[in-house]
Design a protein around this motif. Structure first.
Motif, PDB file in Angstrom:
ATOM      1  N   THR A  16      37.333  50.306  35.000  1.00  0.00           N
ATOM      2  CA  THR A  16      38.535  50.163  35.835  1.00  0.00           C
ATOM      3  C   THR A  16      38.157  49.969  37.298  1.00  0.00           C
ATOM      4  O   THR A  16      38.747  49.138  38.001  1.00  0.00           O
ATOM      5  CB  THR A  16      39.429  51.403  35.687  1.00  0.00           C
ATOM      6  OG1 THR A  16      39.746  51.598  34.309  1.00  0.00           O
ATOM      7  CG2 THR A  16      40.713  51.237  36.487  1.00  0.00           C
ATOM      8  N   SER A  17      37.181  50.731  37.746  1.00  0.00           N
ATOM      9  CA  SER A  17      36.735  50.623  39.136  1.00  0.00           C
ATOM     10  C   SER A  17      36.196  49.229  39.429  1.00  0.00           C
ATOM     11  O   SER A  17      36.471  48.646  40.485  1.00  0.00           O
ATOM     12  CB  SER A  17      35.655  51.669  39.425  1.00  0.00           C
ATOM     13  OG  SER A  17      36.144  52.973  39.186  1.00  0.00           O
ATOM     14  N   PHE A  18      35.428  48.696  38.492  1.00  0.00           N
ATOM     15  CA  PHE A  18      34.858  47.361  38.686  1.00  0.00           C
ATOM     16  C   PHE A  18      35.954  46.304  38.770  1.00  0.00           C
ATOM     17  O   PHE A  18      35.920  45.424  39.638  1.00  0.00           O
ATOM     18  CB  PHE A  18      33.895  47.039  37.545  1.00  0.00           C
ATOM     19  CG  PHE A  18      33.253  45.685  37.663  1.00  0.00           C
ATOM     20  CD1 PHE A  18      32.232  45.468  38.576  1.00  0.00           C
ATOM     21  CD2 PHE A  18      33.683  44.632  36.876  1.00  0.00           C
ATOM     22  CE1 PHE A  18      31.643  44.211  38.695  1.00  0.00           C
ATOM     23  CE2 PHE A  18      33.100  43.376  36.988  1.00  0.00           C
ATOM     24  CZ  PHE A  18      32.077  43.167  37.899  1.00  0.00           C
ATOM     25  N   ILE A  19      36.936  46.403  37.892  1.00  0.00           N
ATOM     26  CA  ILE A  19      38.025  45.422  37.891  1.00  0.00           C
ATOM     27  C   ILE A  19      38.812  45.486  39.200  1.00  0.00           C
ATOM     28  O   ILE A  19      39.104  44.460  39.824  1.00  0.00           O
ATOM     29  CB  ILE A  19      38.954  45.655  36.683  1.00  0.00           C
ATOM     30  CG1 ILE A  19      38.206  45.352  35.378  1.00  0.00           C
ATOM     31  CG2 ILE A  19      40.207  44.793  36.786  1.00  0.00           C
ATOM     32  CD1 ILE A  19      38.961  45.746  34.126  1.00  0.00           C
ATOM     33  N   VAL A  20      39.148  46.697  39.626  1.00  0.00           N
ATOM     34  CA  VAL A  20      39.909  46.851  40.871  1.00  0.00           C
ATOM     35  C   VAL A  20      39.096  46.358  42.062  1.00  0.00           C
ATOM     36  O   VAL A  20      39.626  45.712  42.975  1.00  0.00           O
ATOM     37  CB  VAL A  20      40.318  48.326  41.069  1.00  0.00           C
ATOM     38  CG1 VAL A  20      40.965  48.529  42.436  1.00  0.00           C
ATOM     39  CG2 VAL A  20      41.274  48.761  39.968  1.00  0.00           C
ATOM     40  N   SER A  21      37.793  46.637  42.055  1.00  0.00           N
ATOM     41  CA  SER A  21      36.943  46.247  43.186  1.00  0.00           C
ATOM     42  C   SER A  21      36.887  44.735  43.367  1.00  0.00           C
ATOM     43  O   SER A  21      36.659  44.248  44.478  1.00  0.00           O
ATOM     44  CB  SER A  21      35.530  46.802  43.000  1.00  0.00           C
ATOM     45  OG  SER A  21      34.830  46.124  41.969  1.00  0.00           O
ATOM     46  N   LEU A  22      37.094  43.988  42.293  1.00  0.00           N
ATOM     47  CA  LEU A  22      37.064  42.531  42.393  1.00  0.00           C
ATOM     48  C   LEU A  22      38.232  41.992  43.216  1.00  0.00           C
ATOM     49  O   LEU A  22      38.143  40.903  43.797  1.00  0.00           O
ATOM     50  CB  LEU A  22      37.086  41.906  40.994  1.00  0.00           C
ATOM     51  CG  LEU A  22      35.866  42.178  40.106  1.00  0.00           C
ATOM     52  CD1 LEU A  22      36.073  41.563  38.730  1.00  0.00           C
ATOM     53  CD2 LEU A  22      34.592  41.632  40.737  1.00  0.00           C
ATOM     54  N   PHE A  23      39.319  42.755  43.282  1.00  0.00           N
ATOM     55  CA  PHE A  23      40.498  42.310  44.027  1.00  0.00           C
ATOM     56  C   PHE A  23      40.491  42.781  45.482  1.00  0.00           C
ATOM     57  O   PHE A  23      41.217  42.228  46.311  1.00  0.00           O
ATOM     58  CB  PHE A  23      41.775  42.817  43.343  1.00  0.00           C
ATOM     59  CG  PHE A  23      42.066  42.151  42.030  1.00  0.00           C
ATOM     60  CD1 PHE A  23      42.800  40.977  41.975  1.00  0.00           C
ATOM     61  CD2 PHE A  23      41.603  42.693  40.846  1.00  0.00           C
ATOM     62  CE1 PHE A  23      43.073  40.355  40.764  1.00  0.00           C
ATOM     63  CE2 PHE A  23      41.864  42.085  39.628  1.00  0.00           C
ATOM     64  CZ  PHE A  23      42.601  40.913  39.582  1.00  0.00           C
ATOM     65  N   LEU A  24      39.699  43.792  45.794  1.00  0.00           N
ATOM     66  CA  LEU A  24      39.744  44.376  47.136  1.00  0.00           C
ATOM     67  C   LEU A  24      39.362  43.394  48.245  1.00  0.00           C
ATOM     68  O   LEU A  24      40.044  43.346  49.278  1.00  0.00           O
ATOM     69  CB  LEU A  24      38.852  45.622  47.193  1.00  0.00           C
ATOM     70  CG  LEU A  24      39.314  46.810  46.344  1.00  0.00           C
ATOM     71  CD1 LEU A  24      38.380  47.998  46.541  1.00  0.00           C
ATOM     72  CD2 LEU A  24      40.742  47.206  46.692  1.00  0.00           C
ATOM     73  N   PRO A  25      38.279  42.601  48.100  1.00  0.00           N
ATOM     74  CA  PRO A  25      37.976  41.644  49.178  1.00  0.00           C
ATOM     75  C   PRO A  25      39.106  40.651  49.420  1.00  0.00           C
ATOM     76  O   PRO A  25      39.392  40.290  50.569  1.00  0.00           O
ATOM     77  CB  PRO A  25      36.707  40.939  48.672  1.00  0.00           C
ATOM     78  CG  PRO A  25      36.080  41.908  47.730  1.00  0.00           C
ATOM     79  CD  PRO A  25      37.231  42.589  47.059  1.00  0.00           C
ATOM     80  N   GLY A  26      39.766  40.216  48.344  1.00  0.00           N
ATOM     81  CA  GLY A  26      40.871  39.278  48.502  1.00  0.00           C
ATOM     82  C   GLY A  26      42.072  39.914  49.182  1.00  0.00           C
ATOM     83  O   GLY A  26      42.731  39.287  50.024  1.00  0.00           O
ATOM     84  N   ILE A  27      42.370  41.157  48.827  1.00  0.00           N
ATOM     85  CA  ILE A  27      43.474  41.872  49.476  1.00  0.00           C
ATOM     86  C   ILE A  27      43.178  42.058  50.959  1.00  0.00           C
ATOM     87  O   ILE A  27      44.057  41.887  51.814  1.00  0.00           O
ATOM     88  CB  ILE A  27      43.693  43.229  48.782  1.00  0.00           C
ATOM     89  CG1 ILE A  27      44.214  43.011  47.355  1.00  0.00           C
ATOM     90  CG2 ILE A  27      44.664  44.097  49.569  1.00  0.00           C
ATOM     91  CD1 ILE A  27      44.294  44.268  46.525  1.00  0.00           C
ATOM     92  N   GLU A  28      41.933  42.394  51.267  1.00  0.00           N
ATOM     93  CA  GLU A  28      41.534  42.558  52.666  1.00  0.00           C
ATOM     94  C   GLU A  28      41.678  41.245  53.432  1.00  0.00           C
ATOM     95  O   GLU A  28      42.218  41.212  54.543  1.00  0.00           O
ATOM     96  CB  GLU A  28      40.084  43.044  52.722  1.00  0.00           C
ATOM     97  CG  GLU A  28      39.546  43.195  54.136  1.00  0.00           C
ATOM     98  CD  GLU A  28      38.049  43.409  54.161  1.00  0.00           C
ATOM     99  OE1 GLU A  28      37.583  44.266  54.926  1.00  0.00           O
ATOM    100  OE2 GLU A  28      37.332  42.700  53.417  1.00  0.00           O
TER     101      GLU A  28
END
Length: 289
Positions: A16-28
């Protein structure tokens, strides 16, 4: 059955952490950088998902390095270190004792920082190697003038990051130690479950502010960009990474963002990452914020 729950918790939390982390740079990029610059910004899947996929299909180049295999392996080593850091935060891993202490957390973060210095030291890019240097010619006025490389500058910046740049985040980590009287994550979490989150105290608020500054420094964000200035023409220690090795750089940054947010939730809210715990949603919210 005794091992089933811990295995599900650890594997599920990591996945779950890996999947969420993939979206964080884009959200930023879309909701912070783009808004500051008054533009639309890229899709949230672009920096963390589509960019690494694109790089995985690019042709690999041989870097100008005295140790090219080690140089190319460094981004993957950094990613593994961050994964280990997240692992020690998961409650089911607290049986490891000293490896799940604040000292171990600091050690892992320091090793991750050292990787950048190695990257800069081992890269001798074509921009430097093949640059005309007339004073090396026979009969030149200064034939013994030493040559430097672009990456050496980033290596010096990485040393500054190691020496004092990341100091704020380590101060913030010891706020939890001072308030709980223990360096072990299990004691820090247990203390907050019994007495409430450290964040809701004066020391906790100050520690959270300092943690945020350290977070920005480790991620090389304005106004604390130490490792690589945003307006730099070259990419600092990442200059010669291409194909899958560049993809590892992108993935590692997103995973570091999530892991630092998880570390904050553990130390200041008393919520350790566990996919089987309903409070894990708070960790996800902290990561998105």
């Amino acid at each position: 059955m005794e091992l089933t729950y811990p295995l599900i918790a650890v594997i599920g939390t990591l996945a779950t952490s890996f999947i969420v982390s993939l979206f964080l740079p884009g959200i930023e990029r879309k909701f912070i950088h783009a808004r500051i610059q008054q533009r639309v910004g890229p899709p949230i899947t672009s920096p963390g998902i589509m960019a690494p996929i694109k790089f995985f299909f690019k042709q690999t180049i041989n870097p100008e390095s005295p140790m090219p295999k080690l140089y190319n392996a460094l981004p993957l080593i950094s990613l593994i270190i961050i994964i280990i850091l997240l692992l020690v935060l998961i409650p089911q891993m607290y049986f490891l004792g000293a490896l799940t202490s604040i000292i171990a957390v600091i050690g892992l973060l320091k090793v991750e920082e050292i990787m950048y210095m190695f990257m800069g030291s081992l890269s001798k890019s074509v921009l430097s190697v093949r640059m005309p240097f007339p004073d090396r010619a026979k009969g030149a006025a200064h034939p013994n003038t030493p040559r430097t490389f672009f990456e050496e500058l980033s290596s010096l910046r990485a040393f500054r990051l190691i020496a004092f740049g990341s100091f704020p985040i380590y101060i913030a980590l010891f706020v939890a130690v001072a308030m709980t009287g223990s360096i072990y994550l299990t004691d820090i979490v247990a203390y907050q479950q019994a007495n409430g989150p450290i964040l809701f105290t004066l020391s906790g608020v100050l520690g959270a502010i300092v943690f945020f500054i350290g977070y920005m420094i480790l991620l090389n964000e304005y106004p604390f960009a130490i490792l690589k200035g945003k307006p730099d023409v070259v990419e600092g220690p990442y200059l010669e990474y291409a194909a899958k090795y560049r993809a590892y750089v992108y993935i590692t940054r997103g995973f570091l963002m999530f892991t630092l947010a998880t570390l904050f939730a553990t130390l200041f809210l008393g919520i350790a990452p566990n996919i089987l715990n309903p409070n894990f949603i708070i960790t996800l919210i902290v990561a998105l914020i």
